[in-house]
Design an enzyme around this catalytic site. Sequence first.
Site, short mmCIF file in Angstrom:
data_model
loop_
_atom_site.label_atom_id
_atom_site.label_comp_id
_atom_site.label_asym_id
_atom_site.label_seq_id
_atom_site.Cartn_x
_atom_site.Cartn_y
_atom_site.Cartn_z
N TYR A 106 44.76 37.84 43.66
CA TYR A 106 45.53 37.55 44.87
C TYR A 106 46.01 36.11 44.94
CZ TYR A 106 44.04 42.14 46.30
OH TYR A 106 43.83 43.49 46.35
N LYS A 155 33.32 44.00 36.93
CA LYS A 155 33.75 44.69 35.71
C LYS A 155 33.51 43.73 34.53
CE LYS A 155 35.85 48.27 33.75
NZ LYS A 155 35.31 49.64 33.72
N ASP A 211 33.67 50.90 38.52
CA ASP A 211 34.02 52.33 38.43
C ASP A 211 32.81 53.20 38.77
OD1 ASP A 211 33.37 50.89 36.15
OD2 ASP A 211 34.29 52.26 34.75
N ASP A 259 39.27 45.18 48.02
CA ASP A 259 40.44 45.79 48.66
C ASP A 259 40.39 47.31 48.45
OD1 ASP A 259 42.90 46.19 49.80
OD2 ASP A 259 44.04 44.99 48.39
#
Length: 332
Positions: free
Chosen positions: A124, A171, A204, A228
Amino acid sequence: MAHKVCLIRGDGVGPELVAGVEVILKAAKVDIDWIDVEAGLKCVEAGKPIVPEETVAKIKEIGVGLKAPMTTPIGKGSVSPNVTLRKKLDLYACVRPVRSLPGIKTPFDGLDIVIFRENTEDLYTQIEYMATEHVAHSVKIISDSASEQICQAAFEYARANGRKKVVGVHKANIMKIGDGMFLRSFKKVAADYPDIESWDNIVDNQCMQLVTKWKLYDVLVMPNLYGDILSDLAAGMMGGLGVAPGANYGKKCALFEAVHGSAPKYTGMDKVNPMALLLSATLMLDHLGEHAARVNIEGALEATLNKGIKTYDLGGTATTSGFSAAVASELK
Ligand code: NAD
């Protein structure tokens, strides 16, 4: 003395939602001196910056704001007004509580999770460029200072609110440097809170576990993009975007807003659910020390839902203004 609060009426359905929330807060007899400030598409259309400097200055001066959703122009041109405000006000912690609400049936009974989303960096940064004519680069920034700051906020919240577990989401198996830094920061901060159970999950896997083992989770903390996405997923689990509240905290300011956007296709239809903005306003009431008013409004909301008065997204026929009036009439 009246609480001074900056108010951004927003784009799309924003002004309709604000009108509903104003009716309810007034009926709850919370003494608020609303200070209207401008931002969003309306500013762009009037030839001004999407977030005018005087808006940022006013929120900094007052310290508290309620913000209806704003529209982000897609593609070239303006930056996101939401991201810009969060950055300019250094609102580093986006906090989104998701819980089962009385009167709203979902497959996720007993849901009660608070998501901490880092709000200032990651993808972002809005730094993007064409590396070649055919390859675009979007820059992802993760710093140890911002990562430690959001992890600390999550652990402090857990300790202050009797929460038992904090899980870091990342991740780092793929982005070993960037998310690796977030993970190291999470573990470093976790070591200072031996009273809180903590572990980490790959994002995930976290998505899958959220919908299969939601009762296992308490507080989740993660970088901006995962926050988000997961907070919209969690919003769906609590009944949809129409009911999910949010808050943005910095060291000097706090800005309260619904998770959802400006739902442009419903503009002017008096149709969407004001609950998400209302519950964001109740988080604001807690922040202002108006705990009794928060409890009063939550009770009125529950009574309204239990009478079957609901907007379209929850299977009902109530309008935005009708639902707001019904909640106001249930206040003690
Ligand atoms: P959105 O959240 O505005 O709407 C998606 C869908 O969710 C709507 O079509 C509607 O079906 C449902 N929905 C949303 N709010 C609802 C409510 N209060 N009651 C009932 N149903 C509701 O997402 P979008 O269409 O992807 O985005 C529209 C604009 O909002 C974009 O410009 C986007 O950038 C912006 N946006 C702003 C914020 C913010 O201000 N914090 C957040 C997300 C998106």
